[in-house]
Design a protein around this motif. Structure first.
Motif, mmCIF file in Angstrom:
data_model
loop_
_atom_site.group_PDB
_atom_site.id
_atom_site.type_symbol
_atom_site.label_atom_id
_atom_site.label_comp_id
_atom_site.label_asym_id
_atom_site.label_seq_id
_atom_site.Cartn_x
_atom_site.Cartn_y
_atom_site.Cartn_z
ATOM 1 N N GLU A 20 0.770 -1.157 0.181
ATOM 2 C CA GLU A 20 0.121 -0.155 0.005
ATOM 3 C C GLU A 20 0.662 1.107 0.034
ATOM 4 O O GLU A 20 0.223 2.303 -0.513
ATOM 5 C CB GLU A 20 -1.044 0.021 1.267
ATOM 6 N N ALA A 69 -9.469 -0.077 3.006
ATOM 7 C CA ALA A 69 -9.051 -0.446 1.503
ATOM 8 C C ALA A 69 -9.956 0.691 0.916
ATOM 9 O O ALA A 69 -9.147 1.215 -0.143
ATOM 10 C CB ALA A 69 -9.288 -1.841 1.159
ATOM 11 N N TYR A 124 1.583 6.722 -0.832
ATOM 12 C CA TYR A 124 0.399 5.958 -0.990
ATOM 13 C C TYR A 124 -0.264 5.823 -2.292
ATOM 14 O O TYR A 124 0.359 6.862 -3.229
ATOM 15 C CB TYR A 124 -0.652 6.323 0.162
ATOM 16 N N SER A 167 -3.902 -2.178 -1.135
ATOM 17 C CA SER A 167 -4.121 -1.921 0.336
ATOM 18 C C SER A 167 -3.974 -3.351 0.960
ATOM 19 O O SER A 167 -4.622 -4.302 0.649
ATOM 20 C CB SER A 167 -5.638 -1.279 0.817
#
Lengths: 104, 348
Positions: free
Chosen positions: B240, B295, B260, B280
């Motif tokens: 992630e 997620a 991210y 995620s």
């Protein structure tokens, strides 16, 4: 797991128009809604019909785009991909290579 | 108070009340929001997730019309992994004709670009024959896997051995040298497969060895795109956020370490990727509700900022899917439907 995703949220591949929408997304970089609208217009169907296997089997058979159950004389494999490239007005890499190699 | 069947991130069954499920949804989303500096989910999104987790049905799906494209990593490898003894072209036909796949991927069992390089000319005829016999788009895929370039597997000093000795600069230099070789291998294999007719090249599990691995993926994408402007490249992430194993590498002036999904996708766009697969990770000690809300919070932020199609990863241990070899249908279908319904995405 792949089957669960296919049932829960996948378009349904060549049972319907999933492969065709994918091709447009890959060839033109289109976001999903735009790709669905593009394919629907080229096939002269409503967007909602892209995931209807009854409608799409008929459309795919008529246009020679390849179907799950390969009847005699119906375009299959690379033959169907020639038709897909023409109907969707996109380049398909292996179709292009086929033409080059066969000088077709 | 009513108890509902639920699962933990490792797949084990638990009973939870609606209040407990809602508390976990909020906590999971706020964890993502805090880490990614992104907005948490809205009340109606929590309500939707609570509804599907309290549903007695085994299987949940999207509404008609909201279906998305499915891409796969290592598809042919997975048929062999479960002990089904078919040839890879037959495996592709199984995906195409039996599993309802929208796209598929040819892959070698040693799923990294480095080991594929010496056998690439054996892979090409299989790809070419598969393309003659199949209909749906066919990727060729493998992992960048920078770890294979460090000793004892590769030629470069092992950064994981150098760093504990305090040799930070030497470790960074090793990463920088290794990534150059990785770029060459990806471009070499990707070029051959594209010239054999592949519909796309998948760079799967990018960033697994950290920021240098991700940088190599981006540079290779850029080079392939410059060489073949029409090529379709999918970048699927390993985790992630980008691990800062080198920590100071940048791409287009942006530091990669710590990025991210909503930041990674801008790098993928800049490199010329066609499709981006954000991730995620699933926490096995938290509930499925906590993991899925978390997620979706990450993927929603990514989808809203992305200019290219995104296909969030939803295999074992990612995207709210539990960590075990046979992820339960109840969790996978809920995660699949919720991700597709709540995020602006283009595939999975």
């Amino acid at each position: 797991m792949a089957i669960t995703h296919a049932h829960a949220s996948g378009m349904g591949g060549m049972r319907v128009a999933g492969d065709l929408v994918a091709r447009v997304q890959m060839a033109r970089g289109m976001k999903l809604a735009q790709a669905k609208a593009y394919v629907a217009e080229k096939l002269a169907v409503d967007v909602s019909e892209l995931t209807d296997p009854i409608v799409m089997t008929e459309v795919r058979t008529d246009l020679g785009l390849g179907v799950v159950t390969p009847l005699p004389g119906v375009p299959k494999g690379i033959e169907a991909k020639f038709n897909i490239a023409r109907v969707l007005d996109i380049d398909i890499n292996c179709v292009k290579r086929f033409r080059e190699r066969t000088r077709f | 108070m009513d108890q509902f069947f639920h699962r933990m991130g490792d797949g084990s069954a638990v009973q939870m009340t609606a209040k407990q499920i809602m508390a976990d949804l909020v906590e999971g989303s706020e964890d993502a929001a805090d880490r990614g500096k992104i907005p948490p989910l809205a009340k109606e999104e929590y309500d939707y997730l609570l509804d599907i987790f309290c549903s007695p049905h085994k299987f949940i799906s999207v509404e008609p019309g909201r279906e998305v494209i499915l891409t796969y990593d290592a598809a042919t490898l997975k048929i062999r992994r479960v002990g089904v003894h078919v040839d890879r072209i037959q495996a592709l036909q199984i995906y195409e004709k039996i599993m309802g796949a929208d796209t598929m991927e040819l892959a070698h069992v040693d799923y990294s670009y480095k080991p594929v390089k010496p056998i690439a000319t054996f892979e090409q005829p299989i790809l070419e024959q598969a393309l003659l016999a199949t209909h749906i788009p066919l990727f060729y895929g493998a992992q960048p896997n920078l770890g294979l370039y460090s000793q004892p597997d590769g030629p470069f000093p092992n950064p994981s051995e150098l760093m504990p000795m305090g040799k930070i600069k030497e470790a960074q230099e090793s990463y920088e040298a290794a990534l150059e070789d990785l770029v060459k291998d990806i471009v070499f294999v990707g070029s051959l497969m594209y010239e054999s007719g592949a519909d796309g090249i998948n760079l799967d599990t990018a960033g697994a060895a950290g920021d240098a691995d991700f940088l190599a993926t981006l540079i290779a994408t850029e080079k392939l795109k410059a060489k073949y402007p029409d090529i379709c490249i999918e970048i699927g992430m390993a985790g992630e956020f980008v691990l800062g194993m080198h920590s100071q590498l940048t791409y287009k002036g942006e530091r990669l370490a710590g990025m991210y999904a909503h930041q990674q996708v801008k790098m993928a766009e800049a490199a010329g990727a066609t499709i981006f697969g954000p991730v995620s990770n699933t926490n096995t000690s938290k509930s499925a509700a906590w993991n899925l809300a978390r997620a979706i919070t990450f993927m929603k932020a990514c989808g809203e900022i992305a200019n290219i199609p995104i296909h969030p990863n939803m295999g074992m241990g990612v995207g709210g899917v539990t960590v075990n070899d046979q992820p339960p249908v109840d969790v996978v279908s809920r995660s699949s439907a919720a991700m597709t319904t709540l995020c602006r995405l283009d595939g999975l």
